[in-house]
Enzyme design. Structure first.
Site, mmCIF file in Angstrom:
data_model
loop_
_atom_site.group_PDB
_atom_site.id
_atom_site.type_symbol
_atom_site.label_atom_id
_atom_site.label_comp_id
_atom_site.label_asym_id
_atom_site.label_seq_id
_atom_site.Cartn_x
_atom_site.Cartn_y
_atom_site.Cartn_z
ATOM 1 N N ASN A 11 18.649 22.404 50.094
ATOM 2 C CA ASN A 11 20.093 22.647 50.000
ATOM 3 C C ASN A 11 20.584 23.163 51.362
ATOM 4 O OD1 ASN A 11 22.526 24.155 49.695
ATOM 5 N ND2 ASN A 11 22.170 24.340 47.492
ATOM 6 N N LYS A 14 22.261 26.711 51.445
ATOM 7 C CA LYS A 14 21.305 27.826 51.348
ATOM 8 C C LYS A 14 20.521 27.996 52.646
ATOM 9 C CE LYS A 14 19.728 27.680 46.546
ATOM 10 N NZ LYS A 14 18.517 27.539 45.732
ATOM 11 N N ASP A 71 16.064 30.917 43.737
ATOM 12 C CA ASP A 71 16.741 30.219 42.659
ATOM 13 C C ASP A 71 17.962 31.068 42.356
ATOM 14 O OD1 ASP A 71 16.549 27.789 41.114
ATOM 15 O OD2 ASP A 71 16.538 29.069 39.361
ATOM 16 N N SER A 72 19.103 30.405 42.226
ATOM 17 C CA SER A 72 20.347 31.159 42.143
ATOM 18 C C SER A 72 21.337 30.432 41.258
ATOM 19 C CB SER A 72 20.914 31.360 43.555
ATOM 20 O OG SER A 72 20.899 30.147 44.280
ATOM 21 N N PHE A 154 29.444 26.839 50.066
ATOM 22 C CA PHE A 154 29.024 25.642 49.336
ATOM 23 C C PHE A 154 29.158 25.937 47.839
ATOM 24 C CE2 PHE A 154 24.850 26.991 47.681
ATOM 25 C CZ PHE A 154 24.650 28.147 48.416
ATOM 26 N N GLY A 155 28.791 24.958 47.035
ATOM 27 C CA GLY A 155 28.706 25.169 45.589
ATOM 28 C C GLY A 155 29.978 25.732 44.980
ATOM 29 N N TYR A 156 29.836 26.841 44.288
ATOM 30 C CA TYR A 156 30.946 27.448 43.550
ATOM 31 C C TYR A 156 31.759 28.424 44.415
ATOM 32 C CZ TYR A 156 28.461 25.551 39.475
ATOM 33 O OH TYR A 156 27.844 24.716 38.576
ATOM 34 N N HIS A 182 24.809 37.856 46.915
ATOM 35 C CA HIS A 182 23.563 37.901 46.162
ATOM 36 C C HIS A 182 22.384 37.470 47.038
ATOM 37 C CE1 HIS A 182 25.344 34.013 46.268
ATOM 38 N NE2 HIS A 182 24.476 33.405 45.491
HETATM 39 P P1 IMP Z 1 19.247 26.166 42.715
HETATM 40 O O1 IMP Z 1 18.893 27.569 43.105
HETATM 41 O O2 IMP Z 1 18.628 25.145 43.618
HETATM 42 O O3 IMP Z 1 18.993 25.907 41.263
HETATM 43 O O4 IMP Z 1 20.796 25.955 42.964
HETATM 44 C C1 IMP Z 1 21.673 26.999 42.717
HETATM 45 C C2 IMP Z 1 23.090 26.466 42.536
HETATM 46 O O5 IMP Z 1 23.904 27.611 42.227
HETATM 47 C C3 IMP Z 1 23.688 25.862 43.799
HETATM 48 O O6 IMP Z 1 23.543 24.479 43.856
HETATM 49 C C4 IMP Z 1 25.137 26.252 43.662
HETATM 50 O O7 IMP Z 1 25.796 25.340 42.835
HETATM 51 C C5 IMP Z 1 25.080 27.587 42.952
HETATM 52 N N1 IMP Z 1 25.049 28.693 43.938
HETATM 53 C C6 IMP Z 1 24.005 29.506 44.231
HETATM 54 N N2 IMP Z 1 24.332 30.339 45.227
HETATM 55 C C7 IMP Z 1 25.589 30.037 45.567
HETATM 56 C C8 IMP Z 1 26.463 30.552 46.576
HETATM 57 O O8 IMP Z 1 26.125 31.437 47.377
HETATM 58 N N3 IMP Z 1 27.677 29.996 46.633
HETATM 59 C C9 IMP Z 1 28.085 29.006 45.789
HETATM 60 N N4 IMP Z 1 27.300 28.467 44.861
HETATM 61 C C10 IMP Z 1 26.056 28.987 44.747
#
Ligand code: IMP
Length: 200
Positions: A11, A14, A71-72, A154-156, A182
């Site tokens: 990602n 990240k 993992d987040s 990114f993401g949310y 976080h």
């Molecule tokens: P994973 O840890 O690969 O399962 O992905 C975690 C998902 O949570 C990411 O693809 C985002 O959609 C979301 N996420 C985790 N951390 C963040 C952040 O710091 N900002 C925005 N979205 C986040």
């Protein structure tokens, strides 16, 4: 002397944040792309910790060096903590960030502002090829707004406003997000735990 550690993430959002946290640390981070044989394992656990360990362990074994991963996810209180550990694939296995955000906004459409509380959670791990591990977890509390704002992160990020702020994390400079996020808190706590784990 620096210690080589692989980063088990594909990602880019990240990766950028984790690299910034490790700047000037003892550890020299090596992208997973340096190990073309690495395929991120399926994130099929309902536990952040197991998913994070699965990612780091698979790369540590392949690369023959310690690996870090996180993992987040985002947890909406009005949805009982969903999407949580499934945040990356909330709208489907190959969903884009935008599709995931839209589904979360739709799911919260009828939730009043006062009940749109939630948090980002991050479980950060370092795993050695022999299976030793260090773990840290952190959250940032806030609320999920109705209309996306901001282009950073990114993401949310465009729909999350941390407590004490009126801007989304996508409207913050990377260093400002990192100070309260976080991921920033979890990986900063992981640094001393990694020194102990790796005896440095
Ligand atoms: P994973 O840890 O690969 O399962 O992905 C975690 C998902 O949570 C990411 O693809 C985002 O959609 C979301 N996420 C985790 N951390 C963040 C952040 O710091 N900002 C925005 N979205 C986040």
């Amino acid at each position: 002397m620096s210690v080589a550690v692989a980063i088990a993430t594909a990602n880019p959002g990240k990766l950028k944040e984790i690299r910034a946290i490790f700047t000037d640390s003892l550890f020299e981070l090596i992208d997973a792309s340096a190990f073309p044989g690495w395929v991120p394992p399926p994130e099929d656990s309902e536990l952040y910790l197991q998913n994070a360990i699965a990612k780091a362990q698979s790369l540590a074994v392949l690369a023959g060096m310690p690996a870090i991963a996180d993992d987040s996810g985002i947890e909406a209180d009005a949805l009982g903590g969903r999407p949580g550990v499934r945040s990356a694939r909330y709208a489907g296995p190959d969903a884009s960030d935008e599709e995931n955000r839209s589904l979360l906004l739709d799911s919260l459409e009828h939730v009043p502002d006062a009940e749109r509380t939630g948090r980002f959670r991050c479980v950060a791990v370092c795993v050695t090829p022999s299976g030793g591990h260090a773990v840290e977890e952190a959250t940032v509390e806030g609320r999920i707004i109705r209309t996306p704002r901001g282009r950073m992160g990114f993401g949310y990020d465009p729909i999350f406003v941390p407590d004490g702020f009126d801007r989304t994390t996508a409207e913050m400079e990377p260093s400002e997000k990192d100070a309260i996020s976080h991921r920033g808190k979890a990986f900063r706590a992981l640094l001393p735990a990694m020194r102990r784990l790796l005896d440095r």
